[in-house]
Motif scaffolding. Structure first.
Motif, short mmCIF file in Angstrom:
data_model
loop_
_atom_site.label_atom_id
_atom_site.label_comp_id
_atom_site.label_asym_id
_atom_site.label_seq_id
_atom_site.Cartn_x
_atom_site.Cartn_y
_atom_site.Cartn_z
N LEU A 50 -7.05 10.81 8.12
CA LEU A 50 -8.09 9.85 7.37
C LEU A 50 -9.03 10.77 7.06
N GLU A 51 -9.48 11.62 7.61
CA GLU A 51 -10.97 12.66 7.33
C GLU A 51 -10.49 13.32 5.93
N GLN A 52 -9.31 13.82 6.14
CA GLN A 52 -8.57 14.49 4.88
C GLN A 52 -8.45 13.64 3.84
N PHE A 81 -13.47 1.10 -0.95
CA PHE A 81 -12.67 0.15 -0.33
C PHE A 81 -11.88 1.08 0.91
N LEU A 82 -12.03 0.34 2.12
CA LEU A 82 -11.89 0.95 3.57
C LEU A 82 -10.83 0.07 4.30
N VAL A 83 -9.70 0.51 4.43
CA VAL A 83 -8.82 -0.31 5.29
C VAL A 83 -9.33 -0.17 6.89
N LEU A 89 -15.13 3.40 9.69
CA LEU A 89 -16.43 3.68 9.22
C LEU A 89 -16.92 5.05 9.47
N GLU A 90 -17.01 5.13 10.71
CA GLU A 90 -17.58 6.28 11.32
C GLU A 90 -17.19 7.59 10.79
N THR A 91 -15.73 7.61 10.40
CA THR A 91 -15.27 8.83 9.76
C THR A 91 -15.60 8.94 8.22
N GLY A 118 -0.68 2.12 1.27
CA GLY A 118 -0.36 3.32 1.89
C GLY A 118 -1.56 4.09 2.17
N PHE A 119 -2.74 4.02 1.59
CA PHE A 119 -3.84 4.81 1.83
C PHE A 119 -4.75 3.85 2.86
N GLN A 120 -5.83 4.66 2.78
CA GLN A 120 -7.01 3.85 4.07
C GLN A 120 -8.29 3.85 3.30
#
Length: 133
Positions: A50-52, A81-83, A89-91, A118-120
């Protein structure tokens, strides 16, 4: 009055956009409207970490901005946009300052979504073109 649209393509990823049948960005009336950018690798597949993935989405965004002669400093409006925002959210907040720059910050809308193919994470922006700034 007719509005003119000029597509902006970063050369190294043009095949991905052509395959998807959309423009990565449109230059029009002094503004740059950038399609949502995700943390995709060169082949279009999602970066699993996720971070990357968030960092790669910002790098992909910066590539599109640069292709139009812009930088993140020209960005006026951001939609994120965030799954699963409760878990992710913290990341996002950890990564954001590395790309955001100094105040005043752009306008921001955050949207929690159930699915991004497929993305976050995805980021969509509107920037003012430098010659109009």
């Amino acid at each position: 009055m007719t509005t003119l649209r000029q597509a902006v393509f970063p050369t190294e990823r043009q095949a991905l956009y052509e395959r998807g049948h959309y423009s990565p960005a449109i230059r029009s009336n002094g503004f740059l409207f950038i399609s949502g950018q995700v943390g995709s690798r060169e082949d279009g597949s999602p970066e699993p970490d996720l971070e990357q993935q968030i960092r790669l989405a910002f790098e992909n965004l910066n590539t599109v901005l640069a292709a139009a002669g812009c930088s993140f400093a020209h960005v006026l409006d951001v939609t994120l946009f965030l799954v699963n925002p409760e878990a992710n959210l913290e990341t996002l907040w950890k990564v954001l300052p590395d790309y955001w720059g100094d105040a005043p910050y752009p306008a921001l809308t955050g949207v929690g979504v159930p699915w991004l193919s497929g993305f976050q994470f995805e980021i969509k922006v509107v920037a003012q073109l430098p010659e109009q700034a």
